[in-house]
Structure formats: structure tokens, C-alpha cells
Motif scaffolding. Structure first.
Motif, PDB file in Angstrom:
ATOM      1  N   MET A  43       0.833  -1.207   0.000  1.00 28.14           N
ATOM      2  CA  MET A  43       0.000   0.000   0.000  1.00 28.14           C
ATOM      3  C   MET A  43       0.868   1.257   0.000  1.00 28.14           C
ATOM      4  N   THR A  44       1.950   1.242   0.757  1.00 30.99           N
ATOM      5  CA  THR A  44       2.857   2.397   0.787  1.00 30.99           C
ATOM      6  C   THR A  44       3.474   2.639  -0.585  1.00 30.99           C
ATOM      7  N   LYS A  45       3.915   1.586  -1.241  1.00 35.32           N
ATOM      8  CA  LYS A  45       4.529   1.719  -2.570  1.00 35.32           C
ATOM      9  C   LYS A  45       3.507   2.212  -3.595  1.00 35.32           C
ATOM     10  N   GLU A  54      -5.929   7.189  -2.902  1.00 36.17           N
ATOM     11  CA  GLU A  54      -6.235   6.478  -1.672  1.00 36.17           C
ATOM     12  C   GLU A  54      -6.431   5.005  -2.017  1.00 36.17           C
ATOM     13  N   VAL A  55      -5.796   4.136  -1.253  1.00 36.35           N
ATOM     14  CA  VAL A  55      -6.009   2.693  -1.429  1.00 36.35           C
ATOM     15  C   VAL A  55      -7.298   2.353  -0.692  1.00 36.35           C
ATOM     16  N   THR A  56      -8.302   1.942  -1.448  1.00 34.89           N
ATOM     17  CA  THR A  56      -9.609   1.680  -0.846  1.00 34.89           C
ATOM     18  C   THR A  56      -9.834   0.206  -0.508  1.00 34.89           C
ATOM     19  N   ASP A  57      -9.022  -0.673  -1.109  1.00 34.86           N
ATOM     20  CA  ASP A  57      -9.187  -2.101  -0.831  1.00 34.86           C
ATOM     21  C   ASP A  57      -7.924  -2.829  -1.252  1.00 34.86           C
ATOM     22  N   TYR A  58      -7.662  -3.959  -0.584  1.00 32.32           N
ATOM     23  CA  TYR A  58      -6.580  -4.809  -1.072  1.00 32.32           C
ATOM     24  C   TYR A  58      -6.902  -6.264  -0.817  1.00 32.32           C
ATOM     25  N   LEU A  59      -6.321  -7.082  -1.681  1.00 25.41           N
ATOM     26  CA  LEU A  59      -6.519  -8.518  -1.611  1.00 25.41           C
ATOM     27  C   LEU A  59      -5.154  -9.185  -1.656  1.00 25.41           C
ATOM     28  N   HIS A  60      -4.914 -10.086  -0.734  1.00 26.52           N
ATOM     29  CA  HIS A  60      -3.683 -10.884  -0.790  1.00 26.52           C
ATOM     30  C   HIS A  60      -3.934 -12.017  -1.765  1.00 26.52           C
ATOM     31  N   VAL A  61      -3.256 -11.964  -2.893  1.00 27.04           N
ATOM     32  CA  VAL A  61      -3.459 -12.961  -3.949  1.00 27.04           C
ATOM     33  C   VAL A  61      -2.751 -14.263  -3.603  1.00 27.04           C
ATOM     34  N   SER A  70      11.163 -14.993  -2.045  1.00 32.41           N
ATOM     35  CA  SER A  70       9.710 -15.184  -1.996  1.00 32.41           C
ATOM     36  C   SER A  70       9.053 -13.978  -2.648  1.00 32.41           C
ATOM     37  N   VAL A  71       7.842 -14.187  -3.164  1.00 34.20           N
ATOM     38  CA  VAL A  71       7.075 -13.102  -3.770  1.00 34.20           C
ATOM     39  C   VAL A  71       5.700 -13.080  -3.118  1.00 34.20           C
ATOM     40  N   GLU A  72       5.374 -11.953  -2.481  1.00 29.63           N
ATOM     41  CA  GLU A  72       4.023 -11.738  -1.947  1.00 29.63           C
ATOM     42  C   GLU A  72       3.261 -10.950  -2.998  1.00 29.63           C
ATOM     43  N   LYS A  73       2.059 -11.424  -3.345  1.00 30.13           N
ATOM     44  CA  LYS A  73       1.271 -10.832  -4.429  1.00 30.13           C
ATOM     45  C   LYS A  73      -0.026 -10.239  -3.886  1.00 30.13           C
ATOM     46  N   PHE A  74      -0.311  -9.011  -4.319  1.00 27.95           N
ATOM     47  CA  PHE A  74      -1.503  -8.296  -3.872  1.00 27.95           C
ATOM     48  C   PHE A  74      -2.199  -7.644  -5.057  1.00 27.95           C
ATOM     49  N   LYS A  75      -3.508  -7.469  -4.905  1.00 23.74           N
ATOM     50  CA  LYS A  75      -4.267  -6.633  -5.833  1.00 23.74           C
ATOM     51  C   LYS A  75      -4.882  -5.511  -5.015  1.00 23.74           C
ATOM     52  N   LEU A  76      -4.534  -4.282  -5.373  1.00 23.53           N
ATOM     53  CA  LEU A  76      -5.039  -3.109  -4.675  1.00 23.53           C
ATOM     54  C   LEU A  76      -6.041  -2.376  -5.541  1.00 23.53           C
ATOM     55  N   ILE A  77      -6.981  -1.715  -4.920  1.00 22.19           N
ATOM     56  CA  ILE A  77      -7.887  -0.802  -5.607  1.00 22.19           C
ATOM     57  C   ILE A  77      -7.481   0.605  -5.165  1.00 22.19           C
ATOM     58  N   GLU A  84     -11.266   4.787 -10.313  1.00 22.78           N
ATOM     59  CA  GLU A  84     -10.675   3.648  -9.628  1.00 22.78           C
ATOM     60  C   GLU A  84      -9.875   2.813 -10.615  1.00 22.78           C
ATOM     61  N   ILE A  85      -8.717   2.365 -10.178  1.00 22.81           N
ATOM     62  CA  ILE A  85      -7.932   1.435 -10.974  1.00 22.81           C
ATOM     63  C   ILE A  85      -7.477   0.294 -10.077  1.00 22.81           C
ATOM     64  N   GLY A  86      -7.266  -0.830 -10.680  1.00 21.31           N
ATOM     65  CA  GLY A  86      -6.689  -1.958  -9.957  1.00 21.31           C
ATOM     66  C   GLY A  86      -5.190  -1.952 -10.183  1.00 21.31           C
ATOM     67  N   VAL A  87      -4.449  -2.361  -9.198  1.00 18.02           N
ATOM     68  CA  VAL A  87      -2.993  -2.424  -9.316  1.00 18.02           C
ATOM     69  C   VAL A  87      -2.515  -3.735  -8.701  1.00 18.02           C
ATOM     70  N   PHE A  88      -1.880  -4.557  -9.532  1.00 14.09           N
ATOM     71  CA  PHE A  88      -1.226  -5.744  -9.007  1.00 14.09           C
ATOM     72  C   PHE A  88       0.138  -5.320  -8.492  1.00 14.09           C
ATOM     73  N   VAL A  89       0.452  -5.700  -7.260  1.00 17.07           N
ATOM     74  CA  VAL A  89       1.742  -5.373  -6.659  1.00 17.07           C
ATOM     75  C   VAL A  89       2.407  -6.680  -6.237  1.00 17.07           C
ATOM     76  N   ASN A  90       3.595  -6.917  -6.788  1.00 17.83           N
ATOM     77  CA  ASN A  90       4.385  -8.088  -6.413  1.00 17.83           C
ATOM     78  C   ASN A  90       5.633  -7.614  -5.678  1.00 17.83           C
ATOM     79  N   LEU A  91       5.809  -8.093  -4.466  1.00 12.62           N
ATOM     80  CA  LEU A  91       6.968  -7.735  -3.657  1.00 12.62           C
ATOM     81  C   LEU A  91       7.890  -8.942  -3.567  1.00 12.62           C
ATOM     82  N   THR A  92       9.086  -8.816  -4.120  1.00 12.03           N
ATOM     83  CA  THR A  92      10.067  -9.891  -4.062  1.00 12.03           C
ATOM     84  C   THR A  92      11.044  -9.578  -2.936  1.00 12.03           C
TER      85      THR A  92
END
Length: 110
Positions: A43-45, A54-61, A70-77, A84-92
């Protein structure tokens, strides 16, 4: 001046009381899923990339484990100026040290 006859007992009782207060807080912190930390970073990134949003929602994919990383995958709104846009965020990150290695973002439909 009043002299306490059993100062050790008073100290012990106060110590036990303080331990009871701290145990539930500590247990809650340990009970959180590991992805919560990475979700906050995601969310910070996203807010850095979309500063007036504003990040209104997130989902841990999910999480993907590779050799040493490791890669943590999220979909943020993300909401910005009524859009509104969706953003896939992958943190390695390094699995052993948990040092963040890279952040990948891709826009998608909300």
C-alpha cells in the motif's frame, strides 16, 4: 513515613499485573498472518506511485516461494479523482533476511 513489611510481595504483584496486560498484546501481534507486513508495504509503494490517491481495498493474492526468495502478491484498488484502478503489486524479498529486493506494479481493471 510508612515502612512496608513485605515489599517483595508488592513488587511481585505489580509485576504479575503488568505481565497480564502485555501478554494479550504480544499474542495478537504474533497471531497476525505474515502477509500483513507485506500488505502495508504494498500500500505504501502504491501511494508513492499514485501520490494523490487512496487505497480503498486490497486482496492478498498469494505467496510464491522460489529458491532463496519469496514473492508476496496483492491486488489493490486505488481511487484517484473519482477514478478507480486496480494495481497488481508483487513484492520480491530475500526469504531468509526478509530484505525487499524489488517491487513490480501493473495496472488492471478494478
Amino acid at each position: 513515613m510508612k515502612i512496608l513489611k513485605f515489599p517483595f510481595i508488592n513488587i511481585l504483584l505489580v509485576g504479575l499485573f503488568l505481565m497480564q496486560i502485555n501478554i494479550p498484546i504480544h499474542a495478537e501481534a504474533e497471531g497476525l498472518p505474515s502477509y500483513v507486513k507485506w500488505g502495508r508495504i504494498a500500500m505504501t509503494k502504491a501511494q508513492e506511485k499514485y501520490p494523490n490517491s487512496e487505497v480503498t481495498d486490497y486482496l492478498h493474492v498469494g505467496k510464491e516461494d522460489k529458491k532463496g526468495t519469496s514473492v508476496e502478491k496483492f491486488k489493490l484498488i486505488v481511487k484517484n479523482d473519482q477514478k478507480e484502478i486496480g494495481v497488481f503489486v508483487n513484492l520480491t524479498f530475500d526469504t531468509r533476511t526478509e530484505r525487499l529486493l524489488s517491487v513490480d506494479m501493473e495496472e488492471t481493471k478494478p
